[in-house]
Write a protein that holds these residues in place. Structure first.
Motif, PDB file in Angstrom:
ATOM      1  N   ILE A  27      91.886 -28.374  -4.476  1.00 49.91           N
ATOM      2  CA  ILE A  27      91.693 -29.038  -5.766  1.00 49.91           C
ATOM      3  C   ILE A  27      91.371 -28.003  -6.736  1.00 49.91           C
ATOM      4  O   ILE A  27      90.153 -27.469  -6.763  1.00 49.91           O
ATOM      5  CB  ILE A  27      90.345 -29.913  -5.579  1.00 49.91           C
ATOM      6  N   PHE A  94      89.913 -32.534   8.467  1.00 52.19           N
ATOM      7  CA  PHE A  94      89.612 -33.904   7.776  1.00 52.19           C
ATOM      8  C   PHE A  94      90.888 -34.494   7.168  1.00 52.19           C
ATOM      9  O   PHE A  94      91.048 -35.899   6.902  1.00 52.19           O
ATOM     10  CB  PHE A  94      88.569 -33.817   6.855  1.00 52.19           C
ATOM     11  N   GLU A 160      92.725 -33.718  -8.532  1.00 51.50           N
ATOM     12  CA  GLU A 160      93.131 -34.068  -7.220  1.00 51.50           C
ATOM     13  C   GLU A 160      94.275 -35.076  -7.022  1.00 51.50           C
ATOM     14  O   GLU A 160      95.098 -34.784  -6.272  1.00 51.50           O
ATOM     15  CB  GLU A 160      91.965 -34.659  -6.430  1.00 51.50           C
ATOM     16  N   TYR A 243      83.643 -33.606  10.600  1.00 54.24           N
ATOM     17  CA  TYR A 243      85.072 -33.385  11.001  1.00 54.24           C
ATOM     18  C   TYR A 243      85.229 -32.508  12.316  1.00 54.24           C
ATOM     19  O   TYR A 243      84.402 -33.024  13.368  1.00 54.24           O
ATOM     20  CB  TYR A 243      86.111 -32.613   9.835  1.00 54.24           C
TER      21      TYR A 243
END
Ligand code: DON
Length: 307
Positions: A27, A94, A160, A243
């Protein structure tokens, strides 16, 4: 217990590790954050707070928002939520697509990306549109953090969206299995906006109190969810909050917790306090490297864990 002295000791002990983590660069807007920052805070049931370091620096809460959206969705849909998402650890990264394909578009749990996108879809169906859903999510977060100024960062959300190919793929895959009701683009945009909410560790530790107190805010008395739902959320945080490193987090820290790629981690000490830590450098699984160490030091030094 002298919480301030313990936090001060932790801040000293983690210092050598501040250079080891790596900020999330998938990101772009998050890649600019200085990794060598650290803040930690705790809030007790009477509102007393203790903190150390950059505890009042705002950061992107990212996946920590999944705890808040899941809480809202459970509130409206109850156990029906488990028709569209599971509650088992994924053992996968994830943002993995593979498991979602062979499990017919049913995400393993609400805290991996696919699960959280699915939860956002459920909220959109309940609240109507993007603006309304985001408004309700923000209203809830402001209420549990007792901080009306909390908002999301549009630059991070847009950044994003420009690079959100995997999340769009996850949403499209769920749609192809009839497990997503709303427009894919709208669901993913709303998801990115709630991930881009900014808070500091003081606010986040305050926001965890309802989960430490059977769904009831111990300061205001507001009932946010049932005791059983609070138990369930804590259980899913313990088993799925980190995760493919969830087992490792339980092993080292021993608390229900949830991480985000902004470097934040929240944790719950039942019947006692909310905890939050932030350090932007991540480990290989996308969890704050120093944040995890700090929480491990905290439960070791205090003897406070669920085990
Ligand atoms: O969807 C994403 O990839 C991010 N908005 C959130 C991921 C995240 O925080 C996972 N954390 N460790």
């Amino acid at each position: 217990m002298d919480y301030q002295a313990i936090l001060n000791d932790i801040a000293d002990e983690i210092r050598p590790f501040l250079k080891e983590g790596k900020v999330a660069d998938y990101i772009p807007a998050l890649a600019e954050v200085d990794p060598e920052q650290f803040g930690m805070a705790l809030t007790l049931f009477d509102g007393t707070q203790f903190s150390v370091g950059d505890a009042e620096t705002l950061f992107s809460i990212q996946s920590i928002s999944k705890v808040f959206t899941f809480t809202l969705a459970l509130n409206f849909y109850g156990t029906d939520m488990y028709k569209r998402i599971g509650r088992e650890p994924s053992g996968n990264p994830f943002n993995s697509l593979v498991q979602l394909e062979y499990e017919h578009g049913i995400p393993r749990n609400p805290f991996i990306n696919a699960g959280a996108i699915n939860v956002t879809d459920a909220l959109l169906s309940h609240y109507g549109d993007d603006g309304n859903t985001l408004h309700e999510v923000l209203t809830f977060i402001r209420s549990i953090a007792d901080e009306p100024s909390i908002d999301y960062n549009e630059t991070v959300a847009a950044s994003e969206m420009d690079h959100g190919f995997r999340n769009l793929a996850l949403a499209n895959l769920m749609k192809s299995f009839n497990n997503l009701d709303n427009d894919v683009q709208e669901v993913v945009e709303t998801y990115f906006k709630h991930c881009a909410v900014e808070m500091d560790t003081k606010m986040l530790s305050r926001a965890m109190l309802y989960l430490a107190n059977h769904g009831v805010d111990p300061i205001t008395g507001t009932v946010h969810i049932t005791p059983q739902q609070a138990k369930r959320i804590n259980a899913v945080m313990l088993t799925c909050g980190h995760y493919d490193a969830s087992g490792d987090f339980a092993f080292h820290v021993g608390l229900p917790g949830k991480s985000g790629v902004g470097g934040g981690i929240v944790a719950v000490i039942p019947k006692l306090m909310g905890l939050a830590v932030w350090s932007p450098g991540l480990n290989a699984q996308g969890n704050s490297l120093v944040g995890t160490k700090a929480l491990e030091l905290f439960t070791t030094k205090t003897g406070l864990s669920v085990f």
